[in-house]
Design a protein around this motif. Structure first.
Motif, PDB file in Angstrom:
ATOM      1  N   VAL A 107      -0.317  12.019  -6.155  1.00 28.50           N
ATOM      2  CA  VAL A 107      -0.556  13.152  -5.250  1.00 28.50           C
ATOM      3  C   VAL A 107       0.687  13.403  -4.401  1.00 28.50           C
ATOM      4  CG1 VAL A 107      -1.900  13.905  -3.235  1.00 28.50           C
ATOM      5  CG2 VAL A 107      -3.062  12.913  -5.212  1.00 28.50           C
ATOM      6  N   ASN A 108       1.280  12.344  -3.866  1.00 26.60           N
ATOM      7  CA  ASN A 108       2.499  12.482  -3.055  1.00 26.60           C
ATOM      8  C   ASN A 108       3.617  13.150  -3.858  1.00 26.60           C
ATOM      9  OD1 ASN A 108       1.438  11.270  -0.758  1.00 26.60           O
ATOM     10  ND2 ASN A 108       2.275   9.260  -1.234  1.00 26.60           N
TER      11      ASN A 108
ATOM     12  N   THR B 297      -2.935   6.800  -7.700  1.00 26.29           N
ATOM     13  CA  THR B 297      -3.425   8.152  -7.418  1.00 26.29           C
ATOM     14  C   THR B 297      -2.721   8.728  -6.187  1.00 26.29           C
ATOM     15  OG1 THR B 297      -5.564   7.617  -8.386  1.00 26.29           O
ATOM     16  CG2 THR B 297      -5.485   9.530  -6.915  1.00 26.29           C
ATOM     17  N   THR B 298      -2.595   7.919  -5.140  1.00 24.28           N
ATOM     18  CA  THR B 298      -1.919   8.371  -3.923  1.00 24.28           C
ATOM     19  C   THR B 298      -0.481   8.766  -4.218  1.00 24.28           C
ATOM     20  OG1 THR B 298      -3.310   6.961  -2.539  1.00 24.28           O
ATOM     21  CG2 THR B 298      -1.230   7.694  -1.577  1.00 24.28           C
TER      22      THR B 298
ATOM     23  N   GLU C 188       0.841  -1.182   0.000  1.00 26.50           N
ATOM     24  CA  GLU C 188       0.000   0.000   0.000  1.00 26.50           C
ATOM     25  C   GLU C 188       0.885   1.245   0.000  1.00 26.50           C
ATOM     26  OE1 GLU C 188      -3.946   1.185   2.401  1.00 26.50           O
ATOM     27  OE2 GLU C 188      -2.186   0.832   3.660  1.00 26.50           O
ATOM     28  N   ALA C 189       0.500   2.232  -0.779  1.00 22.81           N
ATOM     29  CA  ALA C 189       1.264   3.482  -0.846  1.00 22.81           C
ATOM     30  C   ALA C 189       0.985   4.312   0.397  1.00 22.81           C
ATOM     31  CB  ALA C 189       0.879   4.275  -2.091  1.00 22.81           C
TER      32      ALA C 189
ATOM     33  N   GLU D  85      -6.025   3.091  -6.868  1.00 15.48           N
ATOM     34  CA  GLU D  85      -6.014   3.957  -5.684  1.00 15.48           C
ATOM     35  C   GLU D  85      -4.583   4.329  -5.286  1.00 15.48           C
ATOM     36  OE1 GLU D  85      -8.112   1.799  -2.662  1.00 15.48           O
ATOM     37  OE2 GLU D  85     -10.008   1.873  -3.772  1.00 15.48           O
ATOM     38  N   ASN D  86      -3.680   3.358  -5.332  1.00 19.13           N
ATOM     39  CA  ASN D  86      -2.304   3.608  -4.918  1.00 19.13           C
ATOM     40  C   ASN D  86      -1.534   4.445  -5.932  1.00 19.13           C
ATOM     41  OD1 ASN D  86      -1.590   2.200  -2.251  1.00 19.13           O
ATOM     42  ND2 ASN D  86      -2.924   0.760  -3.297  1.00 19.13           N
TER      43      ASN D  86
ATOM     44  N   PHE E  57       0.418   7.711   2.454  1.00 20.14           N
ATOM     45  CA  PHE E  57      -0.080   9.040   2.112  1.00 20.14           C
ATOM     46  C   PHE E  57       0.706  10.048   2.934  1.00 20.14           C
ATOM     47  CE2 PHE E  57      -2.911  12.702   2.713  1.00 20.14           C
ATOM     48  CZ  PHE E  57      -3.067  13.059   1.390  1.00 20.14           C
TER      49      PHE E  57
ATOM     50  N   GLU F  86       1.002  13.523   4.404  1.00 22.22           N
ATOM     51  CA  GLU F  86       0.221  14.726   4.700  1.00 22.22           C
ATOM     52  C   GLU F  86       1.105  15.960   4.723  1.00 22.22           C
ATOM     53  OE1 GLU F  86      -2.830  14.720   7.676  1.00 22.22           O
ATOM     54  OE2 GLU F  86      -2.898  12.531   7.603  1.00 22.22           O
TER      55      GLU F  86
END
Length: 180
Positions: free
Chosen positions: A163-164, A159-160, A16-17, A156-157, A19, A21
């Motif tokens: 974004v990162n 995309t994450t 899992e990637a 989903e990963n 996230f 913040e």
């Protein structure tokens, strides 16, 4: 950098990637860590995209196999239903755009030949052929469900990670602008 190590995986082991913040929490020393962290993000993103490509190919293969198996089961079902008839006239595919007709003496027909792949074709009686095809259909449908789940997880990963990566890049641009 420890924040970037995968903590969770899906049931097939795809990590899992994480996230991110706040970039400041990941980069303690931006001057020395930025390039390696950005490279790590981009590598992970490429890995996810490669896995996605592989899963899409699996999906395409399954979307061809499943209808073929269902067609074969339909033909066997038809043969069993028409067993009392003297003969059955069938259209069959020779090529993508070429079909032909055949007369099949269904009363005498007790077996079928199944193409197993790798240049192997075997003769099976109707019951064994039905059982084998039903098993393959079930396995392929289960695999189809798994591949779809993996593709959703990868989407989903990806995309994450995108974004990162954008956050990291924008943070660095802002940091350099403020340094001037």
């Amino acid at each position: 950098m420890a924040d970037l190590l995968p903590k969770n995986t899906n049931p097939r082991g795809i990590p899992e990637a994480p996230f991110i913040e706040k970039v400041e929490n990941v980069l303690k020393n931006p001057e020395t860590e930025f390039d390696s962290t950005m490279s790590l993000f981009q590598q992970r993103l490429q890995q996810y995209k490669y896995m996605e490509l592989s899963k899409k190919q699996q999906l395409a293969d399954l979307q061809i196999k499943i209808p073929d198996i269902e067609k074969n089961l339909d033909v066997i079902r038809l043969i069993k239903e028409k067993k009392e008839d003297e003969k059955l006239v069938m259209n069959y595919e020779l090529n993508d755009t070429l079909y032909s007709k055949a007369e099949v003496k269904v009363k005498e027909l007790d077996s079928v030949y199944l193409w197993l792949g790798a240049e192997v074709m075997l003769e099976y009686n109707l019951e064994d052929a039905t059982e084998l095809l039903n098993e393959r259909l079930k396995k392929n449908q289960e695999q189809l469900t798994i591949v779809k789940e993996d593709l959703e997880f990868l989407k989903e990963n990806i995309t994450t990670m995108e974004v990162n990566t954008a956050r990291l890049y924008n943070w660095d641009v802002e940091r350099r602008k403020n340094a001037k």
